[in-house]
Design an enzyme around this catalytic site. Structure first.
Site, PDB file in Angstrom:
ATOM      1  N   THR A  56       4.045   1.890   2.120  1.00 49.66           N
ATOM      2  CA  THR A  56       5.646   2.153   1.416  1.00 49.66           C
ATOM      3  C   THR A  56       6.467   3.272   2.314  1.00 49.66           C
ATOM      4  O   THR A  56       7.274   2.859   2.764  1.00 49.66           O
ATOM      5  CB  THR A  56       5.334   2.369  -0.087  1.00 49.66           C
ATOM      6  OG1 THR A  56       4.815   1.109  -0.497  1.00 49.66           O
ATOM      7  CG2 THR A  56       6.759   2.582  -0.473  1.00 49.66           C
ATOM      8  N   GLY A  78       0.734  -0.989  -0.048  1.00 50.76           N
ATOM      9  CA  GLY A  78       0.062  -0.057   0.028  1.00 50.76           C
ATOM     10  C   GLY A  78       0.811   1.109  -0.011  1.00 50.76           C
ATOM     11  O   GLY A  78       2.036   1.370   0.253  1.00 50.76           O
ATOM     12  N   CYS A  79      -0.032   2.357  -0.391  1.00 51.64           N
ATOM     13  CA  CYS A  79       1.084   3.620  -0.394  1.00 51.64           C
ATOM     14  C   CYS A  79       1.608   4.049   0.730  1.00 51.64           C
ATOM     15  O   CYS A  79       2.602   4.393   0.908  1.00 51.64           O
ATOM     16  CB  CYS A  79       0.196   4.578  -1.316  1.00 51.64           C
ATOM     17  SG  CYS A  79      -1.493   4.864  -0.719  1.00 51.64           S
ATOM     18  N   PHE A  80       0.752   4.190   1.805  1.00 48.56           N
ATOM     19  CA  PHE A  80       0.973   4.719   2.968  1.00 48.56           C
ATOM     20  C   PHE A  80       2.075   3.693   3.806  1.00 48.56           C
ATOM     21  O   PHE A  80       3.064   4.024   4.402  1.00 48.56           O
ATOM     22  CB  PHE A  80      -0.209   4.828   3.918  1.00 48.56           C
ATOM     23  CG  PHE A  80      -0.715   6.227   4.324  1.00 48.56           C
ATOM     24  CD1 PHE A  80      -0.077   7.283   4.228  1.00 48.56           C
ATOM     25  CD2 PHE A  80      -2.077   6.361   4.268  1.00 48.56           C
ATOM     26  CE1 PHE A  80      -0.838   8.713   4.376  1.00 48.56           C
ATOM     27  CE2 PHE A  80      -2.906   7.479   4.258  1.00 48.56           C
ATOM     28  CZ  PHE A  80      -2.219   8.677   4.217  1.00 48.56           C
TER      29      PHE A  80
END
Length: 324
Positions: free
Chosen positions: A137, A133-135
């Site tokens: 990462t 997921g972006c957060f």
């Protein structure tokens, strides 16, 4: 040359994935699957790709080399239950369906968590990848060196601000312009869905880690990027911290460690992550900035693909940041 298929090709992440893959020298896009848009030019949905001669289709080639799943959370499993692919087809899922250990084995497939900076050698041998997921990462990049060195000994605090594209393309109350513009809010305080994958990765590096990780996600009034501030008490001085981080990321081509001020314009439209390390009043402050659509999603997925096929990690991902 490898062949690519994309499922769920109308969202923000899929648009960025297509844009990057079109200029990858070793890739040919075989199909863009869509029931609702079958027969339509890709430019109808992704207007920034209006000059690209590709059309959506409702047929699937099961013999492709790589399948990218860009579906909403929970839908990747449903899709794979209904469709089968060649035993040699690599699958890269960009949802959260397979990120946790309890979900990693599905049918006869084993999904490997695709955080390259944590387990590059394992990823290189995988057949299926669960893209982070972006957060998750941005936060994990801020903490991996400390976890590997067994220095996660104190409570961790995270404040992270994301752009509106992180909410996806579908219109919601908190994503339309009149609400988002000149506005900031906290959501899912201490309960964000990315916490599970963060905990599993950090525990794999420091198995005795038991201190809390307090995460406050915030919606920002900009379109793309994540700006994360991560801090905790530490006995290490700033020089030792900088050395720890630079050593850990010395072979990570997209992660840059500095003691200078970092900001979102350094990373937007790139697959880069910038980490600023500071020691202030007994605390280490790690500022982590990434583009949520690239390093936090599509770019990282292509980076994983490159590893799976023995391509240079940076192939197809060397972009200039949008400063102006």
């Amino acid at each position: 040359m490898i062949t690519i298929g994309i499922i769920g090709s109308s969202g923000y992440v899929a648009g960025e994935l297509i844009r990057c893959l079109l200029q990858h020298p070793n890739v040919k896009i075989d199909f863009l699957y869509s029931h609702s848009q079958a027969g339509e030019a890709i430019g109808k949905v992704h207007q920034d790709l209006a000059n690209v001669a590709l059309k959506y289709t409702d047929t699937i080639n099961s013999e492709i080399d790589v399948l990218f799943l860009c579906l909403g959370h929970g839908n990747s499993k449903k899709f794979l239950e209904k469709h089968s692919f060649s035993l040699t087809t690599k699958i890269i899922d960009l949802s959260n369906d397979f990120r946790l250990e309890k979900d990693a084995v599905f049918q006869n497939k084993k999904f490997v968590y695709g955080l390259i900076e944590a387990q590059k050698e394992i990823i290189q041998k995988a057949d299926c990848i669960a893209n982070p997921g972006c957060f998750a990462t941005a936060i994990q990049l801020a903490l991996l060196p400390l976890a590997e060195a067994k220095h996660l000994k104190e409570e961790v605090h995270v404040h992270a601000l994301t752009g509106s594209t992180g909410a996806g393309q579908s219109l919601t109350e908190t994503s339309h312009f009149s609400w988002r513009n000149q506005n900031i809010s906290i959501y899912k305080a201490f309960q964000h869905q990315h916490l599970g994958e963060i905990h599993e990765t950090l525990k794999s590096l420091q198995n005795d880690w038991q201190t809390p990780l307090n995460f406050l996600p915030l919606r920002g009034d900009f379109t793309r990027g994540i700006f994360a501030s991560v801090y905790m008490k530490t006995d290490l001085d700033e020089a030792a911290l900088l050395q720890l981080y630079k050593t850990y990321y010395k072979e990570a081509p997209f992660v840059f460690v500095t003691d200078a001020v970092v900001h979102l314009k350094q990373v937007v439209n790139t697959n880069n992550a910038f980490l600023q390390i500071q020691k202030v009043e007994g605390k280490v402050l790690i500022t982590s900035v990434i583009d949520n659509l690239l390093k936090g999603a599509a770019g990282q997925a292509i980076q994983n693909m490159n590893l799976l096929f023995g391509f240079p990690e940076t192939m197809g991902l060397q972009f200039k940041a949008n400063y102006f």
